[in-house]
Design a protein around this motif. Structure first.
Motif, short mmCIF file in Angstrom:
data_model
loop_
_atom_site.label_atom_id
_atom_site.label_comp_id
_atom_site.label_asym_id
_atom_site.label_seq_id
_atom_site.Cartn_x
_atom_site.Cartn_y
_atom_site.Cartn_z
N HIS A 156 0.92 -1.26 0.01
CA HIS A 156 -0.07 -0.20 -0.07
C HIS A 156 0.88 1.31 -0.05
O HIS A 156 1.76 1.21 0.57
CB HIS A 156 -0.91 -0.08 1.27
N ARG A 157 0.56 2.12 -0.90
CA ARG A 157 1.26 3.41 -0.82
C ARG A 157 0.43 4.34 -0.11
O ARG A 157 -0.77 4.45 0.11
CB ARG A 157 1.47 4.07 -2.33
N THR A 167 -0.21 7.32 -0.55
CA THR A 167 -0.92 8.37 -1.42
C THR A 167 -1.77 7.71 -2.33
O THR A 167 -2.33 8.18 -3.49
CB THR A 167 -0.08 9.35 -2.28
N ALA A 168 -2.07 6.37 -2.37
CA ALA A 168 -3.02 5.56 -3.23
C ALA A 168 -4.42 6.05 -2.99
O ALA A 168 -4.78 6.36 -1.87
CB ALA A 168 -2.96 4.10 -2.96
N THR A 169 -5.01 6.16 -4.17
CA THR A 169 -6.51 6.38 -4.22
C THR A 169 -7.25 5.23 -3.87
O THR A 169 -6.79 4.28 -3.92
CB THR A 169 -6.98 7.15 -5.24
N GLU A 202 -7.20 3.30 -6.98
CA GLU A 202 -6.00 2.47 -7.12
C GLU A 202 -5.87 1.22 -6.12
O GLU A 202 -5.45 0.16 -6.49
CB GLU A 202 -4.75 3.63 -6.75
N ASP A 203 -6.44 1.50 -4.78
CA ASP A 203 -6.42 0.22 -3.91
C ASP A 203 -7.20 -0.68 -4.46
O ASP A 203 -6.74 -2.02 -4.26
CB ASP A 203 -6.80 0.71 -2.69
N ALA A 210 -5.45 -2.45 -7.34
CA ALA A 210 -4.69 -3.65 -6.83
C ALA A 210 -5.14 -4.90 -6.20
O ALA A 210 -4.49 -5.95 -6.17
CB ALA A 210 -3.71 -2.94 -5.74
#
Length: 180
Positions: free
Chosen positions: A3-4, A6-8, A11-12, A15
Motif C-alpha cells: 500500500h502506498r 498516497t494511493a486513491t 488504485e487500492d 491492486a
C-alpha cells in the motif's frame, strides 16, 4: 499486497483485484501456498467489506436520490401550477385591459356626445338670443312706429291707433249707410 500512502481508493481497489485474480488463478492450478490462501481470504474479506460499504452507501444514495426525485416532482408540480397561475393571470390581465379599453372608448363616446350636446345647446342659445334680439328690435321699431312710451304700452297704443283708424271708416260707413 503493498500500500502506498498516497494511493486513491480506486488504485487500492485495482491492486486488490489484480492480487485476487493472481491468487484465484494459482488456486485453479492447485499451487496455492498457505500464506497465499491466507492472503486470498484477506483480499476476499476486504472486497466483501468494501462491497457491503458500497451497498450501504449506494442505499443511502438511493434514498437521497428518491428524496431528490420527490423534491424534483414537487418542484415540477409547483412550476406547472405557477405556469397555470401565470397563464390565468395573463388572461385576466388581457381581459381587464380589453374591458378598460372598452370602458375608455365608451367614456370617449359619452364625452363626445356630451360635447356635441353642449355645442348644440350653445348653438340653440345663440339662435334664441338672435331671435330674442330680432323680437326686441321689432318691438323697438313697433314702439317707435306707434309712438308708445315704452314696450309695455305698445299693445294699448296699437289698439288706440287702430281704434282711431277705424273711426273714420265707421263714420264713412255711417254716412254712406245713412245716404242710402
Amino acid at each position: 499486497m503493498t500500500h502506498r500512502q498516497t494511493a486513491t481508493p480506486a488504485e487500492d481497489r485495482q491492486a486488490r483485484r489484480r492480487t485476487l485474480h493472481l491468487l484465484l488463478s494459482r488456486a485453479d492450478r492447485g499451487v496455492l501456498s498457505r500464506d497465499e490462501a491466507a492472503l486470498l481470504r484477506a483480499v476476499i474479506e476486504t472486497e466483501l467489506a468494501a462491497g457491503d460499504t458500497a451497498r450501504r452507501a449506494a442505499g443511502g444514495q438511493q434514498a437521497a436520490v428518491r428524496r431528490l426525485q420527490h423534491r424534483l416532482a414537487a418542484a415540477e408540480q409547483a412550476i406547472v401550477e405557477a405556469e397555470a397561475e401565470r397563464d390565468r393571470l395573463t388572461r385576466e390581465a388581457f381581459d381587464e385591459r380589453k374591458r378598460h379599453r372598452a370602458d375608455m372608448r365608451e367614456a370617449d363616446r359619452r364625452s363626445d356626445e356630451a360635447e356635441t350636446r353642449a355645442l348644440r345647446a350653445e348653438q340653440l342659445h345663440a339662435e334664441n338670443e338672435a331671435t330674442a334680439l330680432r323680437y326686441a328690435n321689432y318691438l323697438v321699431a313697433a314702439q317707435q312706429a306707434c309712438g308708445a312710451r315704452n314696450w309695455r304700452a305698445i299693445p294699448e297704443q296699437i289698439r288706440a291707433v287702430a281704434s282711431r283708424a277705424t273711426q273714420p271708416e265707421r263714420q264713412t260707413l255711417d254716412q254712406t249707410g245713412a245716404a242710402a
